[in-house]
Write a protein that holds these residues in place. Structure first.
Motif, PDB file in Angstrom:
ATOM      1  N   ILE A 120       0.841  -1.205   0.000  1.00 45.90           N
ATOM      2  CA  ILE A 120       0.000   0.000   0.000  1.00 45.90           C
ATOM      3  C   ILE A 120       0.874   1.252   0.000  1.00 45.90           C
ATOM      4  O   ILE A 120       0.641   2.190  -0.776  1.00 45.90           O
ATOM      5  CB  ILE A 120      -0.958  -0.032   1.213  1.00 45.90           C
ATOM      6  CG1 ILE A 120      -1.950  -1.193   1.075  1.00 45.90           C
ATOM      7  CG2 ILE A 120      -1.676   1.305   1.377  1.00 45.90           C
ATOM      8  CD1 ILE A 120      -2.737  -1.506   2.344  1.00 45.90           C
ATOM      9  N   GLU A 176       2.399   1.932  -3.310  1.00 49.94           N
ATOM     10  CA  GLU A 176       1.440   2.443  -4.304  1.00 49.94           C
ATOM     11  C   GLU A 176       1.002   3.877  -4.006  1.00 49.94           C
ATOM     12  O   GLU A 176       0.263   4.464  -4.787  1.00 49.94           O
ATOM     13  CB  GLU A 176       0.194   1.544  -4.332  1.00 49.94           C
ATOM     14  CG  GLU A 176       0.437   0.156  -4.898  1.00 49.94           C
ATOM     15  CD  GLU A 176       0.746   0.220  -6.388  1.00 49.94           C
ATOM     16  OE1 GLU A 176      -0.093   0.729  -7.135  1.00 49.94           O
ATOM     17  OE2 GLU A 176       1.837  -0.240  -6.783  1.00 49.94           O
ATOM     18  N   SER A 177       1.410   4.401  -2.854  1.00 54.89           N
ATOM     19  CA  SER A 177       0.860   5.686  -2.378  1.00 54.89           C
ATOM     20  C   SER A 177       1.819   6.841  -2.596  1.00 54.89           C
ATOM     21  O   SER A 177       3.031   6.704  -2.421  1.00 54.89           O
ATOM     22  CB  SER A 177       0.536   5.604  -0.878  1.00 54.89           C
ATOM     23  OG  SER A 177      -0.453   4.636  -0.649  1.00 54.89           O
ATOM     24  N   CYS A 234      -5.382   6.501   1.309  1.00 51.81           N
ATOM     25  CA  CYS A 234      -4.175   6.986   0.647  1.00 51.81           C
ATOM     26  C   CYS A 234      -4.504   7.717  -0.643  1.00 51.81           C
ATOM     27  O   CYS A 234      -5.533   7.471  -1.264  1.00 51.81           O
ATOM     28  CB  CYS A 234      -3.262   5.807   0.290  1.00 51.81           C
ATOM     29  SG  CYS A 234      -2.806   4.807   1.711  1.00 51.81           S
ATOM     30  N   GLU A 235      -3.602   8.585  -1.016  1.00 45.23           N
ATOM     31  CA  GLU A 235      -3.609   9.094  -2.384  1.00 45.23           C
ATOM     32  C   GLU A 235      -2.622   8.234  -3.162  1.00 45.23           C
ATOM     33  O   GLU A 235      -1.449   8.141  -2.820  1.00 45.23           O
ATOM     34  CB  GLU A 235      -3.195  10.566  -2.402  1.00 45.23           C
ATOM     35  CG  GLU A 235      -3.210  11.148  -3.795  1.00 45.23           C
ATOM     36  CD  GLU A 235      -2.848  12.629  -3.815  1.00 45.23           C
ATOM     37  OE1 GLU A 235      -3.125  13.337  -2.819  1.00 45.23           O
ATOM     38  OE2 GLU A 235      -2.276  13.057  -4.832  1.00 45.23           O
ATOM     39  N   THR A 236      -3.126   7.602  -4.220  1.00 41.00           N
ATOM     40  CA  THR A 236      -2.252   6.718  -4.992  1.00 41.00           C
ATOM     41  C   THR A 236      -1.303   7.531  -5.863  1.00 41.00           C
ATOM     42  O   THR A 236      -1.475   8.741  -6.039  1.00 41.00           O
ATOM     43  CB  THR A 236      -3.068   5.808  -5.926  1.00 41.00           C
ATOM     44  OG1 THR A 236      -3.640   6.614  -6.953  1.00 41.00           O
ATOM     45  CG2 THR A 236      -4.158   5.074  -5.168  1.00 41.00           C
ATOM     46  N   ALA A 274      -4.908   2.342  -0.972  1.00 42.36           N
ATOM     47  CA  ALA A 274      -4.334   2.679  -2.286  1.00 42.36           C
ATOM     48  C   ALA A 274      -4.789   1.714  -3.372  1.00 42.36           C
ATOM     49  O   ALA A 274      -4.084   1.492  -4.357  1.00 42.36           O
ATOM     50  CB  ALA A 274      -2.796   2.726  -2.215  1.00 42.36           C
TER      51      ALA A 274
END
Lengths: 250, 250
Positions: A83, A86-87, A100-102, A111
């Motif tokens: 995660i 990917e964030s 999260c913001e991806t 994410a």
């Protein structure tokens, strides 16, 4: 503009289990009676599988930060590492939830990393570029069937203020993602000031209604949106991501 | 569970301009060929009109706070006063936008107060109790047609992280608002941990796809969700409002 339309949502039946390298557009085209103006909505999960975006948790080495977060949230450390990878930013890490913001700029739980329907000990990551995925599937559909329906790649996202998830468009090609009524007139001739409809998200939501999460129906056809479908692939679902500097809640 | 379903969205044509006291269920029932298991999605605007929730801005006396906010945001002071009156809390007031938590607990722009399609100098407020509105419309439909479709009262809401608005359910009766897959198995037999689908919001979104904002199609039938429709009115769309103490973004 003709305001009286009908909409149909039809499942694409009989898709096989998807693996890396599968050409989704070809597989869908062989099983669906497509018509011009259709919108094919494809679940992110099979797009990720076709693109090889499924990883084994065993192969992940968790950092100290991932292990700390995992302990704090009651999650698996390798999963948290995926995660974080990917964030772009962790917005919230509390009550067992990671929002999260991806890397793409999508805001969602974990994410978008997801362990359902990919087998034990594995996790699916979001496609690297979901708009590119949609364009590629559209190309494959065009090649396989001679018809170029619009394509939406969809995923279930939670919402800040509302319970439950709704399906949204994380990628699209050939579909106008936003229907902009700002400056046009209402039925009484008065200008509409803030009306900007997220058509691609609503199409994703409509498609979700015909599947259940165990159904194995990862693709559906939304018929009746031809007025939003274009030959050109268009701007994609990236336009639906609110930039951080325009977001009052990030 | 049968995973292969089809969905249809049909407009309810020919509804007249709605005024206070109109029985929406009766008007819709006379114009729609309803079937058991249908979901009738009704735009908030006509529900508000039928319930007399349209006010003249001339009759509003703006407080100092409303005048200050109006000047800051470039809005009409009387309109801001109405928004404040409808709000439990103002969450954001910047860049010309007021995001409020309404008295019902809904989070949306302008507390749902809207000046489109109600005539010059007037504004529509949200129904006092949108779940009660849905139940009443359902009762009227049952009385008029002998069939009791589920009813959703819908409105367009902005989203924190995404551009554009999507239609959501602010009220419902007879429709299971959430489809809870938590603890059930995915296609591979692995338990789903966080899957809770906002069916009522997705039905509202699907219905929105057949109208445009000037179309005068304020009601639609969503057919194919009978497995989510019940005789009992059920918990309503109040269950879709995330309580403040469970919200990481309020």
């Amino acid at each position: 503009v003709n305001g009286v339309r009908e909409l149909q949502v039809l499942p694409v039946p009989g898709l096989p289990e998807i693996g890396q390298g599968d050409r989704l557009g070809e597989l869908i085209g062989a099983r669906a009676q497509l018509a011009e103006g259709d919108v094919v909505v494809v679940s992110q999960k099979i797009v990720s599988k076709a693109e090889g975006r499924v990883v084994s948790l065993d192969a992940v080495r968790a950092s100290e930060r991932a292990r700390d977060l995992a302990a704090q949230l009651g999650k698996d450390a390798a999963l948290v590492q995926l995660i974080l990878d990917e964030s772009r930013e962790v917005l919230r890490a509390e009550r067992g939830v990671l929002v999260c913001e991806t890397r793409h700029g999508l805001v969602c739980a974990n994410a978008g990393v997801d362990t359902s329907n990919v087998g034990d000990g594995r996790a699916a990551l979001l496609p690297d570029d979901p708009d590119a995925s949609a364009r590629r599937i559209r190309d494959e559909l065009r090649e396989a069937t001679g018809i170029a329906p619009a394509v939406v790649v969809s995923d279930s996202f939670g919402r800040a203020w509302r319970i439950g998830q709704a399906e949204v468009a994380i990628g699209c090609a050939g579909l106008r993602p936003l229907d902009d009524w700002r400056g046009k007139a209402d039925a009484g001739g008065r200008p509409l000031t803030a009306t900007l409809i997220a058509v691609a998200d609503e199409a994703a939501a409509a498609a979700d209604l015909i599947r259940d999460k165990a159904s194995g129906i990862p693709a559906a056809i939304v018929r009746g949106l031809g007025h939003h479908v274009s030959d050109a692939d268009g701007p994609g679902a990236g336009t639906l991501r609110r930039p951080r500097d325009q977001d009052l809640f990030r």
